[in-house]
Design an enzyme around this catalytic site. Structure first.
Site, mmCIF file in Angstrom:
data_model
loop_
_atom_site.group_PDB
_atom_site.id
_atom_site.type_symbol
_atom_site.label_atom_id
_atom_site.label_comp_id
_atom_site.label_asym_id
_atom_site.label_seq_id
_atom_site.Cartn_x
_atom_site.Cartn_y
_atom_site.Cartn_z
ATOM 1 N N ASP A 8 0.861 -1.181 0.000
ATOM 2 C CA ASP A 8 0.000 0.000 0.000
ATOM 3 C C ASP A 8 0.900 1.235 0.000
ATOM 4 O O ASP A 8 1.627 1.479 0.972
ATOM 5 C CB ASP A 8 -0.900 -0.015 1.232
ATOM 6 C CG ASP A 8 -2.002 1.031 1.173
ATOM 7 O OD1 ASP A 8 -2.087 1.732 0.154
ATOM 8 O OD2 ASP A 8 -2.765 1.141 2.145
ATOM 9 N N ASP A 102 -2.675 2.547 -6.127
ATOM 10 C CA ASP A 102 -1.678 2.600 -5.052
ATOM 11 C C ASP A 102 -1.642 1.356 -4.174
ATOM 12 O O ASP A 102 -1.037 1.366 -3.108
ATOM 13 C CB ASP A 102 -1.929 3.829 -4.176
ATOM 14 C CG ASP A 102 -3.291 3.804 -3.506
ATOM 15 O OD1 ASP A 102 -4.157 3.037 -3.947
ATOM 16 O OD2 ASP A 102 -3.484 4.565 -2.540
ATOM 17 N N GLU A 103 -2.234 0.259 -4.626
ATOM 18 C CA GLU A 103 -2.388 -0.889 -3.742
ATOM 19 C C GLU A 103 -2.441 -2.174 -4.561
ATOM 20 O O GLU A 103 -3.066 -2.215 -5.618
ATOM 21 C CB GLU A 103 -3.680 -0.711 -2.940
ATOM 22 C CG GLU A 103 -3.950 -1.722 -1.877
ATOM 23 C CD GLU A 103 -5.257 -1.438 -1.154
ATOM 24 O OE1 GLU A 103 -5.552 -2.164 -0.197
ATOM 25 O OE2 GLU A 103 -5.994 -0.498 -1.551
#
Length: 361
Positions: A8, A102-103
């Site tokens: 993350d 983003d993950e």
């Protein structure tokens, strides 16, 4: 035993802005539209200290942090950086499942370097991310997706947390129920009323009772609290839709309250669309009256659905068109689909679809 990593990126949009603009570093920063209807997309950790959070109205964020700096999103830049990060992931494994820009989950059980230690792989990936992007990431390592996801939140920002199989049950027993994947504020309230505040208390509840109260989710909670999650890491596929929904703690009768809830769901949907960089032209409303049926209604339009101004009027229209007949509502959801790169001709006109699906909760 599988070796799963959840990565993350820390305050991704805000961190990119602080990296690229020295004047934004070490100050409270929010990415979003600075207007009366603006919403925070991402807040820097400096802003989070004041209670500024994603999906919060900009006006509220300013009240909490009067000296907050607000910048417009640069989605093209964020997508480019996300691409850099994913290239690093694929150096180690092809089993990469992005959840957003983003993950992502990675299955490194059979990795390209034959490395035995998932922790060593996670450490190398974090180092390469920082070396190539000057951004930090928080990482969770475990034997399934549930525990890897939870672990990545334990040492934020810029940390690693590992849950090994032999310590998983003790770790879960002390985990606050709010930390469980899939337990939102309303579900947490229900659990609190049942005397469930931590994993050990959830583990004491029978499967029958959990399914009676939470339906299908009861089985998930029953498995999770025992460290069981059989879902596999699915390699990247083209995203076909982005959506969110809310099951209400109490059924809603009031039209005004229903519109308020719809408004909040639209804000959540806009945030998810932004985070995933998804562009679609079909909006679907999902509404549930009771435990055995749900009703959906869709509209497809010419323009891409990106903002609250794009989506909220259509959502209100769909809600008005549903044949509620005074029935109380227990669930409401919205989904954007029909990716913008799909060139089907039906985008030239509004297309209404309506249907009812019977199912057991």
């Amino acid at each position: 035993m599988r070796k799963i990593i959840h990565i993350d990126m820390d305050a991704f949009f805000a961190s990119v802005e602080q990296r690229d603009n020295p004047e934004y570093r070490n100050i409270p920063l929010a990415v979003g539209f600075d207007g009366p209807r603006g919403v925070v997309s991402t807040a820097s950790y400096e802003a989070r200290k004041f209670g500024v959070r994603s999906a919060m109205p900009i006006a509220q964020a300013k009240r909490r942090c009067p000296h907050l700096t607000i910048v417009m999103p640069r989605m093209k830049v964020y997508k480019e950086v996300s691409g850099q990060v994913r290239e690093i992931f694929h150096q180690y494994t092809d089993l990469v499942e992005p959840l957003s820009l983003d993950e992502a989950f990675l299955d490194v059980t059979d990795n390209k370097f034959g490395m035995e230690s998932a922790l060593e792989i996670a450490s190398e990936i974090r180092a390469k991310i920082f070396e190539q992007t000057q951004l930090t990431a928080s990482v969770g390592v475990s034997y399934n997706k549930f525990l890897a996801k939870i672990s990545s939140d334990m040492n934020k920002p810029n940390g690693i947390f590992v849950v090994n199989p032999e310590e998983a049950l003790d770790f879960i027993a002390e985990l606050p129920i709010e930390k469980f994947w899939g337990v939102g504020p309303k579900t947490a309230q229900t659990m609190h009323r049942m005397g469930i505040f931590k994993g050990e208390q959830l583990r004491a509840v029978s499967l029958m009772h959990l399914t009676q109260v939470f339906g299908k989710s009861g089985q998930i909670y029953y498995d999770f609290v025992r460290g069981i999650d059989t879902r596999v890491v699915e390699p990247e596929r083209e995203r076909k839709s982005v959506g969110c929904e809310e099951t209400f703690l109490e059924d809603i009768h009031s039209e005004t309250k229903l519109i308020i809830e719809l408004y909040h769901i639209v804000l959540q949907l806009v945030e998810r669309l932004t985070l995933n960089g998804f562009e679609g032209r079909t909006l679907t409303l999902k509404i549930k009256w009771d435990a055995t049926s749900q009703h959906t209604k869709s509209i497809t339009v010419n323009n891409v659905l990106r903002t609250k101004e794009d989506i909220l009027p259509l959502a209100k229209r769909l809600l008005k068109e549903t044949n509620r007949q005074g029935r109380a509502v227990r669930l409401l959801g919205l989904t954007v689909s029909s990716p913008a790169n799909d060139k089907r001709s039906d985008y030239r006109q509004e297309v209404w679809e309506e249907g009812t699906l019977d199912f057991l909760d």
